[in-house]
Design a protein around this motif. Structure first.
Motif: not given
Length: 208
Positions: A3-11, A84-86
């Motif tokens: 889940d990209l959104h979750t990973d971005l939030a953690e970052l 992260l996104a790539l």
């Protein structure tokens, strides 16, 4: 599928805990300034992708208007949100695109040799030195002089990384280009800590 959104939030949380508060404030104010402005300038669906060829990491020129393709603009290999996104697009989008015969291309203003730090990626990475393509699409912005010390502290000298005296970067953006070179989808993120969801990219491709 992660889940990209979750990973971005953690970052975001991790960066917030490591970056000095005064630098974090400067960067946050800079992000907020650009939200809303980009709607005026960005290319619209139905317009032609600029007919430009950009160098890959080995210096070979690759045309970006030859579709069907998904074109992802990112700020540079120095940006943790971009990396992260790539990686998420490689994991969650690339296999489906390959099945559909659609290319995935990533573009940043970094010099070609600098883009080699993304060599673990399995798709084409191009250098838009001088932001010629990004500017033609209306998705670049100039960093305010007061943000430069904050950036220098965190990542080093962007001018050196991009080989340009102008302090200009693209907003993180995803475009879907059809086989005629026409933009059918564009999603621009003035807040670089957010990104286009992989599911939205695939939905836009399948709508071609």
């Amino acid at each position: 599928m992660g889940d990209l959104h979750t990973d971005l939030a953690e970052l975001r949380g991790s960066v917030a805990s490591h970056v000095p508060a005064e630098i974090a404030e400067v960067l946050k104010a800079d992000r907020e300034k650009f939200v809303g402005m980009v709607a005026e300038t960005a290319a619209k669906p139905g317009t032609a992708m600029p007919d430009l060829a950009l160098p890959d990491a080995n210096g070979a020129k690759v045309p970006v208007a030859t579709g069907p393709a998904v074109v992802v603009f990112y700020r540079g290999a120095w940006c943790p949100y971009c990396n992260l996104a790539l990686r998420a697009y490689q994991r969650d989008v690339l296999p489906e695109l390959e099945n559909l015969g659609v290319k995935l291309i990533a573009v940043s203003p970094q010099l070609p040799d600098g883009s080699l730090s993304t060599k673990e990626l399995e798709f084409t990475v191009l250098s838009d030195v001088g932001n010629e393509l990004g500017r033609a699409l209306g998705i670049t912005f100039r960093l305010a002089p007061e943000t430069k010390p904050a950036f220098d502290t965190l990542i080093g000298d962007v001018e050196k990384i991009n080989g340009e005296p102008e302090w200009e970067l693209p907003y993180p953006t995803v475009l879907v280009v059809d086989r005629d070179g026409v933009i059918r989808y564009i999603d621009v993120h003035p807040d670089y800590t957010t990104r286009t969801d992989p599911a939205d990219v695939l939905a836009a491709v399948k709508a071609l």
